[in-house]
Design a protein around this motif. Structure first.
Motif, PDB file in Angstrom:
ATOM      1  N   VAL A 166       5.808   8.930  16.080  1.00 46.29           N
ATOM      2  CA  VAL A 166       5.888   9.782  15.873  1.00 46.29           C
ATOM      3  C   VAL A 166       5.661   9.807  17.914  1.00 46.29           C
ATOM      4  CG1 VAL A 166       4.254  12.017  14.978  1.00 46.29           C
ATOM      5  CG2 VAL A 166       4.605  10.684  14.012  1.00 46.29           C
ATOM      6  N   ALA A 167       4.331   9.821  17.864  1.00 47.13           N
ATOM      7  CA  ALA A 167       4.519   9.691  19.553  1.00 47.13           C
ATOM      8  C   ALA A 167       5.342   9.470  20.121  1.00 47.13           C
ATOM      9  CB  ALA A 167       3.618   8.804  19.126  1.00 47.13           C
ATOM     10  N   CYS A 168       6.000   8.400  20.044  1.00 47.18           N
ATOM     11  CA  CYS A 168       7.441   8.610  20.414  1.00 47.18           C
ATOM     12  C   CYS A 168       8.494   9.069  20.920  1.00 47.18           C
ATOM     13  CB  CYS A 168       8.092   6.910  20.293  1.00 47.18           C
ATOM     14  SG  CYS A 168       6.413   5.366  21.114  1.00 47.18           S
ATOM     15  N   HIS A 169       8.602   9.457  19.435  1.00 40.38           N
ATOM     16  CA  HIS A 169       9.398  11.207  19.670  1.00 40.38           C
ATOM     17  C   HIS A 169       9.118  11.696  20.220  1.00 40.38           C
ATOM     18  CE1 HIS A 169      12.890  13.098  16.928  1.00 40.38           C
ATOM     19  NE2 HIS A 169      11.809  13.987  16.566  1.00 40.38           N
ATOM     20  N   ARG A 170       7.812  12.328  19.462  1.00 42.23           N
ATOM     21  CA  ARG A 170       7.458  13.646  20.464  1.00 42.23           C
ATOM     22  C   ARG A 170       7.507  13.649  22.111  1.00 42.23           C
ATOM     23  NH1 ARG A 170       3.151  14.672  23.471  1.00 42.23           N
ATOM     24  NH2 ARG A 170       1.983  12.760  21.928  1.00 42.23           N
ATOM     25  N   ILE A 171       7.616  12.346  22.867  1.00 37.06           N
ATOM     26  CA  ILE A 171       7.117  12.273  24.114  1.00 37.06           C
ATOM     27  C   ILE A 171       8.510  12.180  24.219  1.00 37.06           C
ATOM     28  CG2 ILE A 171       6.682  10.708  26.133  1.00 37.06           C
ATOM     29  CD1 ILE A 171       4.223   9.760  23.947  1.00 37.06           C
ATOM     30  N   THR A 172       9.672  11.513  23.652  1.00 36.56           N
ATOM     31  CA  THR A 172      11.357  11.625  23.889  1.00 36.56           C
ATOM     32  C   THR A 172      11.449  12.617  23.807  1.00 36.56           C
ATOM     33  OG1 THR A 172      11.110   9.028  23.447  1.00 36.56           O
ATOM     34  CG2 THR A 172      12.936  10.348  23.966  1.00 36.56           C
ATOM     35  N   GLU A 173      10.799  13.181  22.929  1.00 31.32           N
ATOM     36  CA  GLU A 173      12.405  15.201  23.081  1.00 31.32           C
ATOM     37  C   GLU A 173      11.240  14.851  24.901  1.00 31.32           C
ATOM     38  OE1 GLU A 173      11.457  16.478  19.360  1.00 31.32           O
ATOM     39  OE2 GLU A 173      13.328  15.670  18.599  1.00 31.32           O
TER      40      GLU A 173
END
Length: 184
Positions: A166-173
């Motif tokens: 979830v962190a990786c997805h949020r940070i990537t966006e």
């Protein structure tokens, strides 16, 4: 470190939380710098170091210090003399013999005859093996602003308040959104 909880990865308000926990025997391992290893001396504990673990490729972050002289300084000659002394073999050898800090002079840093059992961990010279794949933040193509953003955004994950995916997805966006913005 995160998955198996063998080391603290969350530091809220303290740059030395992991090191303090390590010195108290509350962490099995930490990720730290050669600069901070000087604090481990005289703590009554046995410790050593290993190269950082690698993933898809060998890489580690290169940290360094520098000496700068203001070109407009009225004491420029004295400053240059001090820099000359601090970078001399004599001063660099003293730095190595009295601390875990890696000397700036490569010939001194790699000189194993200057290693002292009462100052250095057994594998102090592991940096020699790691240096070929060490990268600076600049070499990674990350700006100071981006690095600060990543550090701030990872806190929720390190605190186990957000799953890594979830962190990786949020940070990537958010990273992509910021990258698409026009620069001023």
């Amino acid at each position: 470190m995160y998955q198996h909880r063998v080391a603290p990865v969350f530091s809220h308000g303290s740059d030395r939380l992991a090191e303090d926990l390590f010195m108290r025997g509350r962490a099995a391992m930490i990720l730290t710098t050669y600069y901070f290893m000087n604090e481990f001396r005289n703590q009554g504990m046995d410790w050593d170091l290993l190269p950082p673990p690698t993933g898809r490729q060998e890489a580690t972050l290169l940290l360094g210090n520098g000496l700068a002289i203001n070109t407009n300084s009225p004491n420029r000659a004295a400053a240059e003399a001090l820099v000359d002394f601090l970078t001399s073999r004599e001063a660099q050898s003293e730095i190595k013999m009295q601390s875990c800090t890696i000397p700036a002079r490569r010939d001194v840093a790699e000189d194993r005859t200057l290693w002292r059992f009462d100052v250095h961990p057994e594998h102090y010279h592991v940096f020699v093996d790691v240096l070929p794949y060490a990268r600076s933040i600049r070499e990674l193509g990350v700006t100071e602003e981006q690095f600060s953003f990543l550090e701030k955004e990872l806190h929720l994950m390190w605190a186990r308040m957000e799953a890594p995916d979830v962190a990786c997805h949020r940070i990537t966006e958010e990273w992509n959104r910021r990258s698409a913005l026009p620069t001023l």
